[in-house]
Design a protein around this motif. Structure first.
Motif, mmCIF file in Angstrom:
data_model
loop_
_atom_site.group_PDB
_atom_site.id
_atom_site.type_symbol
_atom_site.label_atom_id
_atom_site.label_comp_id
_atom_site.label_asym_id
_atom_site.label_seq_id
_atom_site.Cartn_x
_atom_site.Cartn_y
_atom_site.Cartn_z
ATOM 1 N N ASN A 39 12.022 -4.190 -0.079
ATOM 2 C CA ASN A 39 11.553 -4.874 -1.283
ATOM 3 C C ASN A 39 11.499 -6.371 -1.021
ATOM 4 N N THR A 40 10.316 -6.935 -1.201
ATOM 5 C CA THR A 40 10.152 -8.371 -0.996
ATOM 6 C C THR A 40 9.403 -8.967 -2.182
ATOM 7 N N THR A 41 9.444 -10.260 -2.277
ATOM 8 C CA THR A 41 8.736 -10.944 -3.358
ATOM 9 C C THR A 41 7.282 -11.207 -2.995
ATOM 10 N N SER A 42 6.925 -11.021 -1.739
ATOM 11 C CA SER A 42 5.566 -11.276 -1.273
ATOM 12 C C SER A 42 4.789 -9.970 -1.129
ATOM 13 N N ASP A 43 3.498 -10.011 -1.458
ATOM 14 C CA ASP A 43 2.629 -8.852 -1.266
ATOM 15 C C ASP A 43 2.239 -8.688 0.210
ATOM 16 N N LYS A 44 2.512 -9.701 1.017
ATOM 17 C CA LYS A 44 2.097 -9.689 2.421
ATOM 18 C C LYS A 44 3.163 -9.145 3.366
ATOM 19 N N THR A 45 4.313 -8.758 2.828
ATOM 20 C CA THR A 45 5.383 -8.211 3.652
ATOM 21 C C THR A 45 6.013 -7.015 2.947
ATOM 22 N N GLY A 46 6.869 -6.317 3.673
ATOM 23 C CA GLY A 46 7.587 -5.195 3.067
ATOM 24 C C GLY A 46 7.471 -3.912 3.857
ATOM 25 N N SER A 49 6.983 -7.366 9.768
ATOM 26 C CA SER A 49 6.894 -6.972 8.367
ATOM 27 C C SER A 49 5.545 -7.450 7.834
ATOM 28 N N LYS A 50 4.719 -6.504 7.436
ATOM 29 C CA LYS A 50 3.377 -6.826 6.944
ATOM 30 C C LYS A 50 3.125 -6.099 5.623
ATOM 31 N N ASP A 51 1.884 -6.200 5.121
ATOM 32 C CA ASP A 51 1.527 -5.573 3.853
ATOM 33 C C ASP A 51 1.377 -4.052 3.972
#
Length: 100
Positions: A45-52, A71-73
């Motif tokens: 769980n990340t705050t960015s849509d580009k990682t996780g 870690s990418k989208d």
């Protein structure tokens, strides 16, 4: 090269395994000293849509271990990034082997 897959907290995917195998096969052809690879996919769980979507690959070959993680989208992009990170490590090892 033998490839082992791990899916901590992620559903296994034949399509994803086939994609990763294809990319690793390219490395195996270029670098004949590779023995096996451990590939894992996990979600974070990340705050960015580009990682996780995380992919990590550990390759064993000729007494040396190579490792990269990204870690990418999505997992496909993470695999591509990890392969890009592994290339220079493998290239360096191959040049050292060639000089001996």
């Amino acid at each position: 090269m033998e490839i082992n897959f791990e899916y901590p907290n992620v559903s296994a995917s034949d399509r994803l395994e086939a994609y990763a195998k294809e990319k690793l096969k390219n490395l195996d052809v270029k670098y004949n000293f590779l023995i096996n690879a451990d590939v894992y996919f996990k979600k974070e769980n990340t705050t960015s849509d580009k990682t996780g979507a995380i992919c990590g690959i550990r390759i064993h070959g000729n007494g040396v271990t190579f490792f990269a993680e990204a870690s990418k989208d999505n997992f496909e992009n993470a695999v591509l990034e990890v392969i890009k990170e592994l290339e220079p490590q493998l290239k360096k090892k191959k040049s050292k082997l060639a000089s001996h």
